[in-house]
Write an enzyme that holds these catalytic residues in place. Structure first.
Site, PDB file in Angstrom:
ATOM      1  N   LYS A  43       5.454 -55.990  80.356  1.00 13.58           N
ATOM      2  CA  LYS A  43       6.098 -55.016  81.246  1.00 13.58           C
ATOM      3  C   LYS A  43       5.165 -53.930  81.760  1.00 13.58           C
ATOM      4  O   LYS A  43       5.457 -53.284  82.749  1.00 13.58           O
ATOM      5  CB  LYS A  43       7.233 -54.329  80.478  1.00 13.58           C
ATOM      6  CG  LYS A  43       8.451 -55.198  80.302  1.00 13.58           C
ATOM      7  CD  LYS A  43       9.554 -54.368  79.666  1.00 13.58           C
ATOM      8  CE  LYS A  43      10.424 -55.255  78.790  1.00 13.58           C
ATOM      9  NZ  LYS A  43      11.010 -54.556  77.668  1.00 13.58           N
ATOM     10  N   ARG A  92     -17.269 -55.682  74.230  1.00 10.87           N
ATOM     11  CA  ARG A  92     -17.800 -54.330  74.409  1.00 10.87           C
ATOM     12  C   ARG A  92     -18.140 -53.779  73.026  1.00 10.87           C
ATOM     13  O   ARG A  92     -19.117 -54.143  72.422  1.00 10.87           O
ATOM     14  CB  ARG A  92     -16.774 -53.450  75.130  1.00 10.87           C
ATOM     15  CG  ARG A  92     -16.567 -53.818  76.590  1.00 10.87           C
ATOM     16  CD  ARG A  92     -15.316 -53.225  77.129  1.00 10.87           C
ATOM     17  NE  ARG A  92     -14.179 -53.628  76.292  1.00 10.87           N
ATOM     18  CZ  ARG A  92     -12.927 -53.441  76.591  1.00 10.87           C
ATOM     19  NH1 ARG A  92     -12.604 -52.804  77.682  1.00 10.87           N
ATOM     20  NH2 ARG A  92     -11.969 -53.863  75.789  1.00 10.87           N
TER      21      ARG A  92
END
Ligand code: PNS
Length: 164
Positions: A43, A92
Site C-alpha cells: 500500500k 549498500r
C-alpha cells in the site's frame, strides 16, 4: 552466440541514482539486463507499476542492453521464463545483508541454476534508498542529488497532486 542475460529485480519506487549505478555496472558484465519491476509492492507505493516502468524506461532509453518489464509472482519463475542466468542485487550498508542473504538463498533453493550477484554502488549512493528519498521529498527536501532529474520532477508532481 548465446547472450549473457541477467535480471535486476526490485520495487523501484522510484528508481534512484543507486539503482542507476548498479544497473550501469551490471551492463558492463552482461550482454543484456532485464530490469524487472515487481508489480505488487504493498500500500505504501508512491508510483503505480506502470509509472515505475515508465520512469525506468525514460532513464535508460539510450541503453540498448537494458529492457524494463513489470512482473508478478515469483521472481525465479519470471527469470526462468526470460532465460536469465543471474539475478543482480545491489548492496549498500551491512544492514542490507541479512535480507539479501535470505532472499538469495531462498531463490537459490527454489532455482538452483540461478545465482545472485551482488554489486556495490559508488560510496556517494551508500545511504540512498527509495524509501528515504520519498520521505525527504514528502517533507519538502531537495532530492536532486539522489534521483535522476525526470524522477525528481515526477515525484514533485505526484506529491503536489496528493496535496491538492
Ligand atoms: O526493491 P526491493 O523491494 O528490495 O525488491 C524486492 C523484490 C521485488 C526483488 C522481492 O520482493 C521479490 O523478488 N519479489 C517477488 C516475489 C518473490 O519471488 N519473492 C522472493 C521469494 S523468497
Amino acid at each position: 552466440m548465446e547472450q549473457r542475460l541477467a535480471i535486476y529485480p526490485g520495487s523501484f519506487d522510484p528508481v534512484t541514482n543507486g539503482h542507476v549505478d548498479i544497473l550501469t555496472r551490471a551492463c558492463g558484465l552482461f550482454d543484456r539486463v532485464i530490469v524487472a519491476v515487481a508489480e505488487n509492492i504493498g500500500k505504501n507505493a508512491l508510483f503505480s507499476s506502470d509509472e515505475r516502468v515508465a520512469l525506468l524506461k525514460e532513464v535508460f532509453e539510450d541503453d540498448e542492453g537494458v529492457e524494463v518489464c513489470a512482473f508478478t509472482g515469483l521472481l525465479i519463475d519470471y527469470a526462468r521464463e526470460r532465460g536469465a542466468r543471474a539475478i543482480v542485487r545491489g548492496l549498500r550498508a551491512v544492514a542490507d545483508f541479512e535480507y539479501e542473504f535470505q532472499l538469495a538463498l531462498m531463490n537459490r533453493s527454489l532455482a538452483g541454476e540461478l545465482d545472485t550477484i551482488f554489486l556495490m554502488t559508488a560510496q556517494k549512493n551508500f545511504y540512498v534508498s527509495s524509501s528515504l528519498v520519498k520521505e525527504v521529498a514528502r517533507f519538502g527536501g531537495d532530492v536532486s542529488g539522489f534521483v535522476p532529474r525526470s524522477v525528481g520532477q515526477a515525484m514533485a508532481a505526484k506529491l503536489s497532486q496528493a496535496e491538492g
